[in-house]
Design a protein around this motif. Structure first.
Motif, PDB file in Angstrom:
ATOM      1  N   GLY A   1      -2.709  20.971 -19.097  1.00  0.00           N
ATOM      2  CA  GLY A   1      -3.164  22.243 -18.565  1.00  0.00           C
ATOM      3  C   GLY A   1      -2.431  22.632 -17.297  1.00  0.00           C
ATOM      4  O   GLY A   1      -2.082  23.797 -17.096  1.00  0.00           O
ATOM      5  N   ARG A   2      -2.196  21.642 -16.435  1.00  0.00           N
ATOM      6  CA  ARG A   2      -1.470  21.943 -15.192  1.00  0.00           C
ATOM      7  C   ARG A   2      -0.067  22.442 -15.494  1.00  0.00           C
ATOM      8  O   ARG A   2       0.448  23.338 -14.815  1.00  0.00           O
ATOM      9  CB  ARG A   2      -1.420  20.701 -14.313  1.00  0.00           C
ATOM     10  N   ARG A   3       0.576  21.873 -16.497  1.00  0.00           N
ATOM     11  CA  ARG A   3       1.943  22.305 -16.823  1.00  0.00           C
ATOM     12  C   ARG A   3       1.980  23.723 -17.373  1.00  0.00           C
ATOM     13  O   ARG A   3       3.015  24.382 -17.321  1.00  0.00           O
ATOM     14  CB  ARG A   3       2.558  21.341 -17.836  1.00  0.00           C
ATOM     15  N   LEU A   4       0.845  24.187 -17.889  1.00  0.00           N
ATOM     16  CA  LEU A   4       0.775  25.565 -18.379  1.00  0.00           C
ATOM     17  C   LEU A   4       0.326  26.525 -17.277  1.00  0.00           C
ATOM     18  O   LEU A   4       0.092  27.705 -17.546  1.00  0.00           O
ATOM     19  CB  LEU A   4      -0.179  25.648 -19.573  1.00  0.00           C
ATOM     20  N   GLY A   5       0.211  26.020 -16.056  1.00  0.00           N
ATOM     21  CA  GLY A   5      -0.138  26.885 -14.939  1.00  0.00           C
ATOM     22  C   GLY A   5      -1.597  26.858 -14.552  1.00  0.00           C
ATOM     23  O   GLY A   5      -1.999  27.582 -13.628  1.00  0.00           O
ATOM     24  N   GLY A   6      -2.406  26.052 -15.243  1.00  0.00           N
ATOM     25  CA  GLY A   6      -3.813  25.979 -14.904  1.00  0.00           C
ATOM     26  C   GLY A   6      -4.096  24.909 -13.870  1.00  0.00           C
ATOM     27  O   GLY A   6      -3.207  24.207 -13.397  1.00  0.00           O
ATOM     28  N   VAL A   7      -5.364  24.806 -13.485  1.00  0.00           N
ATOM     29  CA  VAL A   7      -5.811  23.725 -12.602  1.00  0.00           C
ATOM     30  C   VAL A   7      -6.675  22.771 -13.413  1.00  0.00           C
ATOM     31  O   VAL A   7      -7.325  23.160 -14.391  1.00  0.00           O
ATOM     32  CB  VAL A   7      -6.596  24.257 -11.384  1.00  0.00           C
ATOM     33  N   GLY A   8      -6.675  21.507 -12.997  1.00  0.00           N
ATOM     34  CA  GLY A   8      -7.466  20.507 -13.702  1.00  0.00           C
ATOM     35  C   GLY A   8      -7.990  19.466 -12.742  1.00  0.00           C
ATOM     36  O   GLY A   8      -7.253  18.977 -11.871  1.00  0.00           O
ATOM     37  N   TYR A   9      -9.276  19.116 -12.903  1.00  0.00           N
ATOM     38  CA  TYR A   9      -9.916  18.164 -12.006  1.00  0.00           C
ATOM     39  C   TYR A   9     -10.720  17.147 -12.817  1.00  0.00           C
ATOM     40  O   TYR A   9     -11.342  17.484 -13.833  1.00  0.00           O
ATOM     41  CB  TYR A   9     -10.855  18.887 -11.027  1.00  0.00           C
ATOM     42  N   GLY A  10     -10.709  15.900 -12.343  1.00  0.00           N
ATOM     43  CA  GLY A  10     -11.558  14.872 -12.930  1.00  0.00           C
ATOM     44  C   GLY A  10     -12.917  14.913 -12.275  1.00  0.00           C
ATOM     45  O   GLY A  10     -13.034  14.771 -11.045  1.00  0.00           O
ATOM     46  N   PHE A  11     -13.981  15.088 -13.089  1.00  0.00           N
ATOM     47  CA  PHE A  11     -15.305  15.362 -12.529  1.00  0.00           C
ATOM     48  C   PHE A  11     -16.369  14.572 -13.266  1.00  0.00           C
ATOM     49  O   PHE A  11     -16.429  14.563 -14.505  1.00  0.00           O
ATOM     50  CB  PHE A  11     -15.611  16.859 -12.635  1.00  0.00           C
ATOM     51  N   ALA A  12     -17.196  13.882 -12.510  1.00  0.00           N
ATOM     52  CA  ALA A  12     -18.397  13.200 -12.990  1.00  0.00           C
ATOM     53  C   ALA A  12     -19.204  12.883 -11.734  1.00  0.00           C
ATOM     54  O   ALA A  12     -18.885  13.373 -10.644  1.00  0.00           O
ATOM     55  CB  ALA A  12     -18.047  11.935 -13.778  1.00  0.00           C
ATOM     56  N   LEU A  13     -20.249  12.050 -11.875  1.00  0.00           N
ATOM     57  CA  LEU A  13     -20.982  11.625 -10.686  1.00  0.00           C
ATOM     58  C   LEU A  13     -21.626  10.272 -10.942  1.00  0.00           C
ATOM     59  O   LEU A  13     -22.396  10.108 -11.897  1.00  0.00           O
ATOM     60  CB  LEU A  13     -22.052  12.643 -10.288  1.00  0.00           C
ATOM     61  N   HIS A  14     -21.289   9.302 -10.083  1.00  0.00           N
ATOM     62  CA  HIS A  14     -21.877   7.973 -10.120  1.00  0.00           C
ATOM     63  C   HIS A  14     -22.843   7.801  -8.950  1.00  0.00           C
ATOM     64  O   HIS A  14     -22.754   8.501  -7.938  1.00  0.00           O
ATOM     65  CB  HIS A  14     -20.780   6.907 -10.041  1.00  0.00           C
ATOM     66  N   ALA A  15     -23.717   6.830  -9.096  1.00  0.00           N
ATOM     67  CA  ALA A  15     -24.621   6.502  -7.999  1.00  0.00           C
ATOM     68  C   ALA A  15     -23.834   5.922  -6.830  1.00  0.00           C
ATOM     69  O   ALA A  15     -22.718   5.412  -6.996  1.00  0.00           O
ATOM     70  CB  ALA A  15     -25.676   5.504  -8.471  1.00  0.00           C
TER      71      ALA A  15
ATOM     72  N   GLY B   1      -1.450  11.497 -25.977  1.00  0.00           N
ATOM     73  CA  GLY B   1      -1.781  12.808 -26.518  1.00  0.00           C
ATOM     74  C   GLY B   1      -0.867  13.387 -27.565  1.00  0.00           C
ATOM     75  O   GLY B   1      -0.967  14.576 -27.877  1.00  0.00           O
ATOM     76  N   GLY B   2       0.019  12.583 -28.153  1.00  0.00           N
ATOM     77  CA  GLY B   2       0.958  13.127 -29.130  1.00  0.00           C
ATOM     78  C   GLY B   2       0.300  13.777 -30.330  1.00  0.00           C
ATOM     79  O   GLY B   2       0.820  14.748 -30.888  1.00  0.00           O
ATOM     80  N   PHE B   3      -0.872  13.254 -30.737  1.00  0.00           N
ATOM     81  CA  PHE B   3      -1.636  13.853 -31.831  1.00  0.00           C
ATOM     82  C   PHE B   3      -2.863  14.596 -31.314  1.00  0.00           C
ATOM     83  O   PHE B   3      -3.757  14.928 -32.095  1.00  0.00           O
ATOM     84  CB  PHE B   3      -2.078  12.781 -32.837  1.00  0.00           C
ATOM     85  N   GLY B   4      -2.908  14.840 -30.015  1.00  0.00           N
ATOM     86  CA  GLY B   4      -4.056  15.513 -29.420  1.00  0.00           C
ATOM     87  C   GLY B   4      -3.639  16.664 -28.543  1.00  0.00           C
ATOM     88  O   GLY B   4      -3.060  17.658 -29.003  1.00  0.00           O
ATOM     89  N   ALA B   5      -3.899  16.545 -27.224  1.00  0.00           N
ATOM     90  CA  ALA B   5      -3.624  17.654 -26.304  1.00  0.00           C
ATOM     91  C   ALA B   5      -2.151  18.030 -26.287  1.00  0.00           C
ATOM     92  O   ALA B   5      -1.813  19.223 -26.238  1.00  0.00           O
ATOM     93  CB  ALA B   5      -4.096  17.280 -24.898  1.00  0.00           C
ATOM     94  N   LYS B   6      -1.268  17.058 -26.326  1.00  0.00           N
ATOM     95  CA  LYS B   6       0.165  17.357 -26.301  1.00  0.00           C
ATOM     96  C   LYS B   6       0.553  18.190 -27.518  1.00  0.00           C
ATOM     97  O   LYS B   6       1.297  19.177 -27.407  1.00  0.00           O
ATOM     98  CB  LYS B   6       0.975  16.062 -26.257  1.00  0.00           C
ATOM     99  N   TRP B   7       0.047  17.821 -28.670  1.00  0.00           N
ATOM    100  CA  TRP B   7       0.364  18.569 -29.894  1.00  0.00           C
ATOM    101  C   TRP B   7      -0.189  19.988 -29.797  1.00  0.00           C
ATOM    102  O   TRP B   7       0.487  20.957 -30.183  1.00  0.00           O
ATOM    103  CB  TRP B   7      -0.212  17.862 -31.117  1.00  0.00           C
ATOM    104  N   ILE B   8      -1.395  20.132 -29.275  1.00  0.00           N
ATOM    105  CA  ILE B   8      -2.012  21.461 -29.189  1.00  0.00           C
ATOM    106  C   ILE B   8      -1.211  22.371 -28.263  1.00  0.00           C
ATOM    107  O   ILE B   8      -0.928  23.527 -28.601  1.00  0.00           O
ATOM    108  CB  ILE B   8      -3.480  21.351 -28.734  1.00  0.00           C
ATOM    109  N   VAL B   9      -0.811  21.866 -27.079  1.00  0.00           N
ATOM    110  CA  VAL B   9      -0.084  22.743 -26.162  1.00  0.00           C
ATOM    111  C   VAL B   9       1.303  23.089 -26.700  1.00  0.00           C
ATOM    112  O   VAL B   9       1.851  24.146 -26.374  1.00  0.00           O
ATOM    113  CB  VAL B   9       0.036  22.136 -24.746  1.00  0.00           C
ATOM    114  N   GLU B  10       1.872  22.233 -27.528  1.00  0.00           N
ATOM    115  CA  GLU B  10       3.201  22.519 -28.077  1.00  0.00           C
ATOM    116  C   GLU B  10       3.145  23.387 -29.329  1.00  0.00           C
ATOM    117  O   GLU B  10       4.115  24.095 -29.639  1.00  0.00           O
ATOM    118  CB  GLU B  10       3.913  21.207 -28.412  1.00  0.00           C
ATOM    119  N   ASN B  11       2.019  23.367 -30.049  1.00  0.00           N
ATOM    120  CA  ASN B  11       1.931  24.088 -31.318  1.00  0.00           C
ATOM    121  C   ASN B  11       0.871  25.188 -31.330  1.00  0.00           C
ATOM    122  O   ASN B  11       1.045  26.170 -32.056  1.00  0.00           O
ATOM    123  CB  ASN B  11       1.629  23.097 -32.454  1.00  0.00           C
ATOM    124  N   ARG B  12      -0.215  25.026 -30.556  1.00  0.00           N
ATOM    125  CA  ARG B  12      -1.287  26.021 -30.526  1.00  0.00           C
ATOM    126  C   ARG B  12      -1.763  26.248 -29.097  1.00  0.00           C
ATOM    127  O   ARG B  12      -2.952  26.094 -28.802  1.00  0.00           O
ATOM    128  CB  ARG B  12      -2.453  25.540 -31.394  1.00  0.00           C
TER     129      ARG B  12
END
Length: 441
Positions: free
Chosen positions: A384-398, A148-159
């Motif tokens: 997101g968790r490090r910023l105090g939020g909650v995060g869950y992996g969610f989908a549904l397989h047969a 995530g250096g050019f993605g989520a990591k960059w966003i949480v550190e800069n925006r």
């Protein structure tokens, strides 16, 4: 077209854009998937923002503003990059997005473009209707595969205020456990292990390879370092996630107790034995070994690199202590260098978003227990968790797709997703998102 049809069409486009992340700055080219998503949302009343910390490495966010500022927000984090392929090992075009015998083939079809496409389609569907009570954001994120250096990591550190990180969904989840008594259980990722990458270096004697007598061989010493590291036996994790995972299999009481305390036989988990071991222990994988460059020269330096994945509560200092203890009398000769170091993150299996997940599964798989698990790899949810939020992996397989078979598709040759699982995931996200952010009153 139906919501499912829209999702499938978008998924094929995302696969065909071939946003391959080679783990170097000028790879990825996620601008292609960002442009496709921008076109997909054209004409809808959404706030659009692009992030480009390096040329071509584009993330894009689409926000549907809620009507009630006190309502819970929801953010859907879908990454748009994929890992490289060994094309010679594929029997189909890795970027053809072909549909064969009820499956869609292509790099990223499972990791995680089917979820990314679903998130986008459900968000657009809501944007086309009345505004929701809670603010909904879908983010197509670059560079997840390279941490995530050019993605989520960059966003949480800069925006960090670009969108909400309070309640997040991402990969993966929704596969099933092979419960001993034949009942059903579906998993939700509530956390992920940390990172403690290390480089261990050692010094030996240089010299001409033709006169080895009396030399201190760096190669021999690094081999002994590797042998001693391989013998590390870290303690079993004793948290609620591990205990709940074992209990969900409904083993007999003696087997269950032994597995919980780490003395049991992991073969009891069948095809999930490797996952169960990784979930319950800090793992040490020796992945890179280097010494020398010319066959007639004794190298004076050798190093070993390791991908270490700490469990929750493990510290970086504690990792180094384990390494030094394993090295014994060699410890004073080994230089331990920290590379990527990140703590494990875990969200509680409680609260508004968790309750919405459980209620959604109760509608779609009413006989299944919902089991919190942690990912042994990484995802963008940790930010997101490090910023105090909650995060869950969610989908549904047969039901037929147990956790082991779903995980086997990740980064595999001929990676493919059952279209049945796409339908189920679209329905699950449609229900969950509408349940959580709701419609304006």
């Amino acid at each position: 077209m139906t919501l499912y049809d829209d999702t499938l069409s978008l998924l094929q486009a995302l696969i065909r854009n071939a946003c391959v992340n080679d783990f170097v700055p000028d790879s990825g080219h996620e601008y292609r998937n960002a442009d496709t998503l921008a076109e997909f949302f054209a004409g809808t009343d959404v706030k659009v923002e692009r992030f480009e910390p390096h040329p071509g490495r584009v993330s894009i966010a689409f926000t549907v503003e809620g009507t009630d500022p006190t309502a819970e927000p929801l953010t859907l984090l879908g990454h748009t990059d994929v890992v490289p392929v060994d094309a010679a090992k594929w029997t189909v075009d890795p970027f053809g997005a072909e549909i064969i015998d009820g499956k869609i083939y292509g790099r990223g079809s499972v990791d995680m473009l089917f979820i990314t496409a679903t998130m986008a389609a459900v968000t657009r569907d809501i944007a086309r209707r009345d505004r929701p009570r809670g603010t909904l954001t879908f983010a197509g994120l670059a560079d997840e595969e390279a941490r995530g250096g050019f993605g989520a990591k960059w966003i949480v550190e800069n925006r960090p205020d670009a969108f909400s990180w309070k309640n997040c969904l991402s990969e993966t989840g929704g596969s099933h456990l092979p419960v001993a008594d034949g009942s059903d259980a579906v998993v939700v990722n509530v956390g992920e292990k940390g990172g403690a990458q290390r480089r261990l270096s050692i010094i030996g004697d240089a010299g001409h390879a033709s006169t080895p007598y009396g030399k201190d061989f760096a190669v021999v010493k690094i081999a002994e370092v590797a042998r001693r590291i391989a013998a590390i036996e870290p303690p079993v994790l004793g948290d609620d996630v591990w205990t709940g995972f074992v209990e969900s299999f409904r083993f007999d009481p003696a087997t269950q107790a032994a597995l919980i305390d780490g003395s049991g036989d992991y073969a009891q988990f069948g095809s999930l034995a490797a996952y169960a071991h990784a979930l319950s222990h800090t793992t040490f994988s020796q992945t890179v070994l280097h010494a020398g460059s010319a066959i007639n020269v004794l190298p004076s330096h050798a190093y070993l690199e390791m991908d270490i994945r700490p469990t929750p509560g493990a510290t970086q200092d504690g990792i180094d202590d384990l390494l030094r203890a394993a090295l014994g009398d060699l410890a004073s000769e080994v230089i331990i260098e920290r590379l990527i170091s990140e703590p494990a993150t875990v969200s509680p299996a409680e609260g508004p978003l968790w309750d919405a997940i459980v209620d959604t599964y109760a509608e779609l798989v009413p006989d299944a227990a919902v089991v919190p698990v942690s990912a042994t790899g990484g995802s963008d949810l940790r930010f997101g968790r490090r910023l105090g939020g909650v995060g869950y992996g969610f989908a549904l397989h047969a039901r037929e797709r147990d956790m082991a078979s779903a995980n086997r598709e990740l980064h595999s040759h001929d990676e493919a997703l059952h279209l049945e699982d796409l339908r189920l995931t679209v329905e699950a996200y449609e229900r969950l998102v509408n349940r959580f952010v709701g419609q304006a009153q």
